[in-house]
Design a protein around this motif. Structure first.
Motif, mmCIF file in Angstrom:
data_model
loop_
_atom_site.group_PDB
_atom_site.id
_atom_site.type_symbol
_atom_site.label_atom_id
_atom_site.label_comp_id
_atom_site.label_asym_id
_atom_site.label_seq_id
_atom_site.Cartn_x
_atom_site.Cartn_y
_atom_site.Cartn_z
ATOM 1 N N ASP A 24 45.044 -17.447 -3.306
ATOM 2 C CA ASP A 24 44.712 -17.502 -4.721
ATOM 3 C C ASP A 24 43.963 -16.250 -5.173
ATOM 4 O OD1 ASP A 24 44.597 -19.113 -7.237
ATOM 5 O OD2 ASP A 24 42.444 -18.953 -6.886
ATOM 6 N N SER A 65 48.029 -22.548 -13.036
ATOM 7 C CA SER A 65 49.367 -23.061 -12.735
ATOM 8 C C SER A 65 50.411 -21.952 -12.772
ATOM 9 C CB SER A 65 49.743 -24.180 -13.708
ATOM 10 O OG SER A 65 49.723 -23.722 -15.052
ATOM 11 N N ARG A 102 59.922 -22.456 -12.795
ATOM 12 C CA ARG A 102 59.949 -23.749 -12.104
ATOM 13 C C ARG A 102 61.273 -24.480 -12.308
ATOM 14 N NH1 ARG A 102 55.371 -24.681 -9.676
ATOM 15 N NH2 ARG A 102 53.361 -23.966 -10.501
ATOM 16 N N ARG A 112 53.251 -15.835 1.073
ATOM 17 C CA ARG A 112 52.605 -16.442 -0.085
ATOM 18 C C ARG A 112 51.169 -15.934 -0.177
ATOM 19 N NH1 ARG A 112 50.194 -20.571 -2.927
ATOM 20 N NH2 ARG A 112 51.582 -21.625 -4.424
ATOM 21 N N GLU A 138 56.166 -19.622 -16.614
ATOM 22 C CA GLU A 138 55.980 -20.625 -15.574
ATOM 23 C C GLU A 138 57.064 -21.701 -15.628
ATOM 24 O OE1 GLU A 138 52.893 -24.263 -14.622
ATOM 25 O OE2 GLU A 138 52.151 -22.518 -15.733
ATOM 26 N N ALA A 160 52.958 -17.277 -7.099
ATOM 27 C CA ALA A 160 52.779 -17.274 -5.645
ATOM 28 C C ALA A 160 53.992 -17.893 -4.949
ATOM 29 C CB ALA A 160 51.504 -18.024 -5.273
ATOM 30 N N ASP A 161 54.520 -18.964 -5.533
ATOM 31 C CA ASP A 161 55.739 -19.567 -4.973
ATOM 32 C C ASP A 161 56.894 -18.573 -5.024
ATOM 33 O OD1 ASP A 161 54.372 -21.928 -4.558
ATOM 34 O OD2 ASP A 161 55.141 -22.917 -6.366
ATOM 35 N N ARG A 162 56.987 -17.848 -6.125
ATOM 36 C CA ARG A 162 58.061 -16.862 -6.274
ATOM 37 C C ARG A 162 57.936 -15.755 -5.230
ATOM 38 N NH1 ARG A 162 63.129 -16.710 -8.210
ATOM 39 N NH2 ARG A 162 63.795 -14.548 -8.330
ATOM 40 N N GLU A 194 50.129 -20.081 -9.576
ATOM 41 C CA GLU A 194 50.745 -20.871 -8.498
ATOM 42 C C GLU A 194 52.258 -20.680 -8.496
ATOM 43 O OE1 GLU A 194 51.151 -25.525 -7.040
ATOM 44 O OE2 GLU A 194 49.664 -24.968 -8.546
ATOM 45 N N ALA A 195 52.872 -20.669 -9.685
ATOM 46 C CA ALA A 195 54.316 -20.443 -9.765
ATOM 47 C C ALA A 195 54.678 -19.043 -9.288
ATOM 48 C CB ALA A 195 54.796 -20.660 -11.196
ATOM 49 N N ALA A 253 56.492 -15.958 -2.353
ATOM 50 C CA ALA A 253 56.820 -16.527 -1.043
ATOM 51 C C ALA A 253 58.320 -16.514 -0.811
ATOM 52 C CB ALA A 253 56.271 -17.952 -0.950
ATOM 53 N N ALA A 254 59.091 -16.765 -1.883
ATOM 54 C CA ALA A 254 60.548 -16.783 -1.755
ATOM 55 C C ALA A 254 61.135 -15.383 -1.658
ATOM 56 C CB ALA A 254 61.157 -17.520 -2.947
#
Length: 398
Positions: A94, A75, A284, A91, A280, A81-83, A78-79, A85-86
């Motif tokens: 995995d 998890s 989020r 992105r 994380e 990876a989101d960061r 995943e956070a 992407a921004a």
């Protein structure tokens, strides 16, 4: 008594204790300390972090207080990876991303995974001394490429590649607000560097420790976003979250990241799970996005205070870089051995980092690094006054 120094590994005699001297001053309160690149504690979100930690301990102890996998908690990745992407516009898959125990851990894992004795590693001159010493521990041949106002000189790198019998294994660069120089690589240079290294099959290690701390909003594409096939990006949250949790990331080609994860199994096994889950939750909830403008404003103000003090008190004594982000300014003090200057300055209760440790191949004793990140503006002024007096004193006696 056994002389244990005779039993040390050969590499121990060639690995300088440069970072230890900086960290030893981390808690010093009796001097004006320009030495370490430490974030200002006033920016630590203690209330928010304390609340996050309490809730995790109460509700998520089975994960937050346990070992994690070497690549990091799923998890948390995943956070991250989101960061990415921004921030980077891409992105990662995995398998392309792992959590590290800060930036220096990532450097060690890359060196352990990629380098055999004698392999060539190219670094900027000057470069982050932690990376220089981290690579040196694995017995490579270090070659330096100069910096200018647009960052790493890609033409000079191309010339070096023509001279070498085989391509280097790695090129290490800090493209944004570089440590120690404060310089930033131009967009044109970024594209050219990626294409050159792709052509020669060289892995770029992109250190983005300061990339989120720019003083303007100018978009600068990361090297990883330009060349995910030839770049491993390493980052740290020590500068923008807090260094006590020792957290960072590595993102790059899946085959490389897989080997870094294996290497981590034989070092610290995994980054601390509590810190991962705290980060994380912090990400989020949007706390980092709220924090960054405050951090940038504080460091921008202090950089301006340092530049103004240097203009008032160092005119004719030195030249320096004007930072556009990050924590550092880099001074050239012609004719002055900055190792000797450090001794004189300490007598006036001022500390800085002499420049010689930032050079992997060249010999240079006329530079020094000033960090403004954790010093009040009044202390910046007084520290520069004392340092200028130390330079004059040293020149008068030499």
């Amino acid at each position: 008594m056994i002389d244990w120094t005779t039993r040390l590994a050969r590499r121990a005699s060639t690995t300088p204790d440069l970072i230890g001297g900086i960290l030893a001053l981390a808690g010093a309160r009796d001097l004006i300390n320009f030495s370490g690149g430490f974030p200002d504690p006033s920016l630590f979100a203690t209330d928010v972090v304390g609340d996050i930690a309490r809730k995790l301990i109460e509700n998520d102890a089975a994960v937050a207080l346990q070992y994690s996998s070497s690549e990091g908690i799923a998890s948390t990745r995943e956070a991250l990876a989101d960061r990415l992407a921004a921030t980077d516009g891409r992105r990662p898959a995995d398998a392309e991303l792992m959590v590290t125990s800060g930036g220096i851990d990532a450097i060690t894992l890359i060196a352990k995974s990629m380098l055999d004795p004698g392999d060539v590693v190219v670094v900027e001159e000057p470069s982050y001394l932690g990376a220089v010493s981290g690579f040196m521990a694995f017995d490579p041949t270090l070659r330096g490429v100069p910096l200018d106002g647009d960052g790493l000189d890609v033409d000079a790198l191309a010339t070096l590649l023509r001279e070498l019998p085989t391509p280097p294994k790695l090129v290490y660069t800090i493209p944004d607000f570089q440590n120690p120089s404060g310089r930033t690589m131009s967009v044109e240079r970024r594209t050219a560097l990626v294409e050159l290294c792709r052509q020669h099959g060289i892995l770029i290690v992109e250190d983005v420790a300061y990339s989120q701390l720019g003083f303007d909003d100018a978009p600068r594409p990361s090297l990883w976003s330009l060349g995910p096939d030839v770049v491993v990006q390493i980052g740290t949250f020590s500068k923008v979250f807090f260094p006590g949790v020792r957290l960072g990331w590595a993102v790059g080609p899946a085959a490389v990241v897989a080997q870094l994860s294996i290497a981590k199994q034989n070092s610290d096994q995994c980054a601390g799970a509590l810190g991962q889950r705290m980060l994380e939750e912090y990400l989020r909830a949007g706390h980092l996005d709220e924090h960054l403008p405050l951090a940038r404003a504080l460091y921008r103000s202090r950089a301006s205070a340092l530049t103004g003090a240097l203009e008032r008190h160092f005119d004719g004594l030195a030249t320096w870089t004007v930072p556009q982000g990050g924590f550092f300014s880099w001074l050239h003090v012609p004719g002055v051995d900055t190792m000797a200057l450090a001794v004189v300055a300490r007598e006036s209760r001022v500390a800085f980092v002499p420049g010689s440790g930032f050079f992997a191949e060249s010999r240079d004793n006329e530079h020094l690094r000033l960090s403004y990140s954790r010093i009040s503006e009044s202390d910046i002024e007084e520290g520069v006054v004392r340092l200028a007096a130390a330079v004059r004193s040293l020149r008068e006696t030499s």
